[in-house]
Design a protein around this motif. Structure first.
Motif, mmCIF file in Angstrom:
data_model
loop_
_atom_site.group_PDB
_atom_site.id
_atom_site.type_symbol
_atom_site.label_atom_id
_atom_site.label_comp_id
_atom_site.label_asym_id
_atom_site.label_seq_id
_atom_site.Cartn_x
_atom_site.Cartn_y
_atom_site.Cartn_z
ATOM 1 N N LYS A 2 4.710 -2.690 -7.677
ATOM 2 C CA LYS A 2 5.452 -2.155 -6.457
ATOM 3 C C LYS A 2 5.054 -0.566 -6.585
ATOM 4 C CE LYS A 2 8.071 -3.582 -3.433
ATOM 5 N NZ LYS A 2 7.680 -4.544 -2.192
ATOM 6 N N THR A 3 5.012 0.087 -7.618
ATOM 7 C CA THR A 3 4.974 1.481 -7.833
ATOM 8 C C THR A 3 3.421 1.864 -7.126
ATOM 9 O OG1 THR A 3 6.380 1.559 -9.482
ATOM 10 C CG2 THR A 3 4.947 3.645 -9.407
ATOM 11 N N MET A 4 2.553 1.205 -7.497
ATOM 12 C CA MET A 4 1.239 1.590 -7.160
ATOM 13 C C MET A 4 1.158 1.050 -5.560
ATOM 14 S SD MET A 4 -2.546 -0.063 -8.278
ATOM 15 C CE MET A 4 -2.545 0.457 -10.096
ATOM 16 N N GLN A 5 1.711 0.245 -5.085
ATOM 17 C CA GLN A 5 1.602 -0.148 -3.777
ATOM 18 C C GLN A 5 2.431 1.084 -2.828
ATOM 19 O OE1 GLN A 5 3.867 -3.511 -2.493
ATOM 20 N NE2 GLN A 5 2.681 -3.445 -0.292
ATOM 21 N N LYS A 10 1.880 6.121 0.454
ATOM 22 C CA LYS A 10 1.945 7.677 0.669
ATOM 23 C C LYS A 10 0.895 8.161 0.882
ATOM 24 C CE LYS A 10 6.666 7.863 -1.665
ATOM 25 N NZ LYS A 10 7.299 8.366 -2.846
ATOM 26 N N ALA A 11 -0.268 7.862 0.086
ATOM 27 C CA ALA A 11 -1.516 8.359 0.195
ATOM 28 C C ALA A 11 -2.153 8.347 1.577
ATOM 29 C CB ALA A 11 -2.322 7.913 -1.031
ATOM 30 N N GLY A 40 6.503 -4.076 3.114
ATOM 31 C CA GLY A 40 7.576 -4.368 2.302
ATOM 32 C C GLY A 40 8.246 -3.301 1.280
ATOM 33 N N VAL A 41 7.617 -2.038 1.832
ATOM 34 C CA VAL A 41 8.166 -1.029 0.992
ATOM 35 C C VAL A 41 9.064 -0.022 2.033
ATOM 36 C CG1 VAL A 41 7.248 1.332 -0.089
ATOM 37 C CG2 VAL A 41 5.967 -0.875 -0.172
ATOM 38 N N LEU A 42 10.313 0.374 1.316
ATOM 39 C CA LEU A 42 11.337 1.293 1.978
ATOM 40 C C LEU A 42 11.220 2.610 1.612
ATOM 41 C CD1 LEU A 42 13.441 1.269 4.020
ATOM 42 C CD2 LEU A 42 15.177 0.652 2.211
#
Length: 102
Positions: A2-5, A10-11, A40-42
């Motif tokens: 999830k952190t990598m996603q 952001k990139a 799926g990322v807030l």
């Protein structure tokens, strides 16, 4: 994972914002919802608004106040930048695919 996603989103957030703005105007709140619904990322409002402000400073988008919120639209310069980024991304994806799947 999830952190990598989250880091990947952001990139490429500037390109994601320009691509979505090509479909129509949106507010910062809409942008947060778009990222959340699509990936799926807030992301925090600070993260999203800092990207929007940077895009506006660079002349890639234009923001105007609409009652209580600022609504952003892509500019002609933004459309051209998005087209160039799209071509560069295709080359990058092909290269990565070749490296990961020899």
């Amino acid at each position: 994972m999830k952190t990598m996603q989250r880091q990947n989103i952001k990139a490429v957030m500037d390109v994601l914002m320009l691509a979505e703005l090509k479909n129509g105007a949106m507010s910062g709140y809409d942008a947060i919802g778009f990222i959340h619904n699509k990936f799926g990322v807030l992301l925090s409002s600070g993260t999203v608004y800092s990207h929007l402000y940077a895009l506006e400073r660079d002349g890639l988008i234009k923001g105007e106040w609409d009652v209580k919120k600022r609504v952003y639209e892509i500019t002609e310069k933004g459309k051209q930048t998005l087209e160039m980024a799209s071509k560069a991304n295709i080359t990058l994806l092909d290269t990565m695919n070749n490296m990961l799947n020899p």
